[in-house]
Design a protein around this motif. Structure first.
Motif: not given
Ligand SMILES: [Zn+2]
Ligand SMILES: [Zn+2]
Length: 346
Positions: A7-12, A48-49, A53-55
């Motif tokens: 997973a990607i946990q947060k933007e960036g 990468n938002n 749209l990334a949640d």
């Protein structure tokens, strides 16, 4: 049940090991032990938002192949042990005209994407960068015999994305089809258009891709950076499948369409493109768009690919190479699709 994922946990952030909760299969559900997952550019855009749209956390992946590990009591289309595929659609309303006609991608309530979305029951969807997936039977496809499972994974999104407009707009013998942009979508469009019997022309701005396009089976390669070359093809194409997702000048290509010809967009530039309207008026031309395909069309596409031996050209990676793969996709450095071997996650 607890499932291993990336997973990607947060933007960036980068992709990293993560544990997710999946629902246990209900009576209409299938639990799939995933084997392979293709990496589509949409994974990067959402992860990468880029479109906001990334949640987070986001577990990407929507080109999944695996084997049925459990099937609910009401499931009849697949059985334990079957090789199956899942693409972009995890759910839809199942009662609107689009769902009734098997065009679930145009569900009036909006279809539920297989990752980074929320189902009607409020369950968040996590995608195929994981070991298992639980999903309603309606959105699971039994894979036809004869397709290599790893290189078939990208057909579940990339393949249906280009198959649907080729079919809808009549690619076949006697037709001249242009494919604009040679990447994940473009390389599949060339193979499918050719298999449908159309005279297929790869249109690319890079001289370095001419040989590649020929290897993929293109009848002709049009170097779009060369004006004389473009002029030689004026008023000749029935259909141009436009796979370019960066902003570009469509006005350079519309004169290549014959009378009544159609440019269909399957790549989506993130900023508006400009149109010289007379390029459509002169010659009675059309522009159109197409979004993946519903379940019946996706089944048909897979059967077509099995019959004509069409799969993606892939580079297989282990899960711990996934960040490097994403970096290379940003640089267009892949021929033409990465596929994750999920045995490396299990
Ligand atoms: Zn995709
Ligand atoms: Zn619907």
């Amino acid at each position: 049940m607890e499932i291993k994922a990336y997973a990607i946990q947060k933007e960036g952030g980068r992709l990293e090991p993560y544990t997710i909760e999946r629902r246990s299969p209900g009576p209409d559900d299938v639990l799939i032990e995933l084997m392979y997952c293709g990496i589509c550019h949409t994974d990067l855009i959402i992860g990468n938002n880029e479109g906001g749209l990334a949640d987070y956390p986001v577990v990407p992946g929507h080109e999944m192949i695996g084997r049925v590990a459990e099937a609910g009591a009401n499931v009849s289309s697949v059985a334990v042990g079957d090789l199956v595929g899942v693409g972009c659609i995890a759910d839809s309303c199942r009662s609107c005209p689009s769902c009734d006609s098997g065009d679930e991608q145009y569900c009036e309530q909006g279809f539920v994407l297989t990752f980074n979305a929320v189902t009607g029951d409020g369950e968040k969807t996590f995608g195929g960068y994981s070991t298992h997936y639980t999903i309603n039977e309606r959105y699971v496809i039994k894979m036809p015999e004869g397709l290599d499972p790893a290189s078939a994974a990208p057909l579940l999104c990339g393949g249906i994305t280009v198959y649907a407009p080729l079919k809808r707009f009549g690619a076949g013998p006697g037709k001249k089809v242009g494919v604009l942009g040679l990447g994940g979508l473009g390389h599949l469009a060339v193979k499918m258009s050719k298999a449908m019997g159309a005279h297929t022309v790869m249109m690319t701005s890079s001289p370095g891709k001419v040989e590649d396009a020929q290897k993929l089976g293109a009848d002709d390669v049009l170097l779009t950076s060369d004006k004389d070359n473009l002029n030689a093809h004026a008023f000749s194409f029935d259909l141009i499948i436009n796979t370019i997702s960066a902003n570009h000048d469509v006005n350079a290509f519309l004169p290549l369409l014959m009378r009544g010809g159609n440019m269909c967009f399957v790549g989506a530039p993130q900023t508006p493109i400009s149109l010289v309207v007379s390029n459509l008026i002169v010659g009675d031309k059309l522009m159109s768009g197409s979004l993946i395909g519903g379940m019946p069309a996706t089944r048909e596409m897979l059967d077509f690919c099995a019959q004509h031996n069409v799969t993606a050209d892939i580079e297989m990676i282990a899960i711990d190479q996934v960040n490097e793969a994403w970096d290379r996709i940003e640089k267009n450095d892949v021929k033409y699709r990465f596929v994750i071997d999920l045995a490396t996650l299990a």
